[in-house]
Motif scaffolding. Structure first.
Motif, short mmCIF file in Angstrom:
data_model
loop_
_atom_site.label_atom_id
_atom_site.label_comp_id
_atom_site.label_asym_id
_atom_site.label_seq_id
_atom_site.Cartn_x
_atom_site.Cartn_y
_atom_site.Cartn_z
N UNK A 113 37.06 42.92 29.62
CA UNK A 113 37.05 43.52 31.01
C UNK A 113 36.44 42.51 32.09
N UNK A 114 35.31 42.04 31.80
CA UNK A 114 34.61 41.03 32.63
C UNK A 114 35.91 39.92 32.91
N UNK A 115 36.28 39.37 31.73
CA UNK A 115 37.46 38.30 32.14
C UNK A 115 38.68 38.80 32.91
N UNK A 116 39.16 40.03 32.69
CA UNK A 116 40.22 40.47 33.17
C UNK A 116 39.89 40.73 34.64
N UNK A 117 38.67 41.06 34.91
CA UNK A 117 38.28 41.27 36.49
C UNK A 117 38.37 39.86 37.15
N UNK A 118 38.04 38.89 36.52
CA UNK A 118 37.80 37.51 36.98
C UNK A 118 39.15 36.99 37.04
N UNK A 119 39.98 37.22 36.09
CA UNK A 119 41.41 36.88 36.21
C UNK A 119 41.97 37.39 37.45
N UNK A 120 41.89 38.44 37.71
CA UNK A 120 42.64 39.15 38.97
C UNK A 120 41.97 38.68 40.24
N UNK A 126 48.70 34.54 27.88
CA UNK A 126 49.73 35.47 27.97
C UNK A 126 49.06 36.71 27.63
N UNK A 127 48.07 36.87 26.65
CA UNK A 127 47.27 38.21 26.32
C UNK A 127 46.44 38.56 27.56
N UNK A 128 45.78 37.47 28.10
CA UNK A 128 45.11 37.88 29.62
C UNK A 128 45.74 38.36 30.41
N UNK A 129 47.03 37.89 30.75
CA UNK A 129 47.94 38.27 31.79
C UNK A 129 48.63 39.71 31.58
N UNK A 188 46.77 41.86 29.84
CA UNK A 188 45.57 42.80 30.20
C UNK A 188 45.30 43.02 31.69
N UNK A 189 45.58 41.98 32.38
CA UNK A 189 45.42 42.18 33.81
C UNK A 189 46.58 42.93 34.54
N UNK A 190 47.75 43.11 34.04
CA UNK A 190 48.78 43.85 34.62
C UNK A 190 48.58 45.20 34.40
N UNK A 191 47.79 45.46 33.07
CA UNK A 191 47.58 46.91 32.57
C UNK A 191 46.41 47.40 33.51
N UNK A 192 45.50 46.43 33.71
CA UNK A 192 44.20 46.78 34.37
C UNK A 192 44.45 47.11 35.91
N UNK A 244 58.59 36.37 29.37
CA UNK A 244 59.53 37.57 29.87
C UNK A 244 59.32 38.94 29.65
N UNK A 245 58.75 39.08 28.43
CA UNK A 245 58.38 40.52 27.84
C UNK A 245 57.26 41.09 28.78
N UNK A 246 56.58 40.18 29.24
CA UNK A 246 55.43 40.88 30.24
C UNK A 246 55.92 41.41 31.33
#
Length: 197
Positions: free
Chosen positions: A11-18, A53-56, A58-62, A120-122
């Motif tokens: 969660x910390x990494x996703x928030x930072x990525x956003x 890609x996995x981080x992106x 997770x960011x979209x989902x978040x 593309x699947x994202x």
């Protein structure tokens, strides 16, 4: 660095990525810049995510999950179906005006995913999530009002997702709050017409 459960670290990494993507753009965001923003080492990133890609994803989902949860929790029956629908749209719209950079980021993530081979699947997953969220919202509104829509819920959800997507992009480009309010009113009218006939 304090030990933290991996779900919390993710969660910390996703928030930072956003934050980094909203500030620097998706293409210029690197795993190193995300780690720097989060104050963690690169090894922590690789422990939590297999790839950028996995981080992106997770960011979209978040991002989507954040505004969907906000709308779903705010939906309550009003005097009329139209007032219920308009209030739900208004709650979403408050999120757009409060966090325009996040919504702009969703469009950038879509474009990035469509242009980068293997990502593309994202973009497809992002829009499938929009429709799934709209489906849940339509079902919730109809259940609260005790109505059965005259058109299939899936069709209503796609109409809602497309309308909200277009309204959001138009607002981000033009910044016209009065026009946005008028369009939200018309969208509410159209959705009610599709539900009640």
């Amino acid at each position: 660095m304090a030990r933290m459960p991996s779900a919390e670290r993710r969660r910390q990494l996703v928030e930072a990525a956003v934050r980094v993507m909203a500030r620097d753009g998706v293409a210029r965001t690197t795993t190193r810049s995300v780690c720097a923003e989060a104050g963690v080492s690169l090894s922590v990133f690789h422990y939590c995510f297999d790839s950028k890609q996995a981080l992106l994803e997770a960011a979209i989902e978040s991002i989507t999950g954040s505004y969907v949860a906000r709308v779903m929790s705010a939906v309550e029956p009003r005097a009329t179906l139209r007032e219920t629908v308009r209030a739900a749209l208004g709650t979403y719209w408050d999120h757009v005006t409060d966090r325009p950079a996040e919504h702009m980021l969703t469009y950038e993530l879509t474009q990035y995913a469509l242009r980068e081979e293997g990502f593309e699947h994202l973009a497809r997953a992002q829009y499938e999530q929009y429709v799934a969220s709209a489906t849940a919202l339509v079902e919730q509104v109809c259940a609260l009002r005790g109505v059965t829509p005259r058109v299939p819920v899936q069709l209503l959800a796609r109409v809602l997702a497309a309308a909200v997507d277009g309204l959001t992009l138009q607002y981000l480009v033009l910044g016209d709050e009065r026009a946005a309010a008028d369009l939200l009113d018309v969208t509410a009218d159209q959705l009610v017409a599709l539900i009640e006939g």
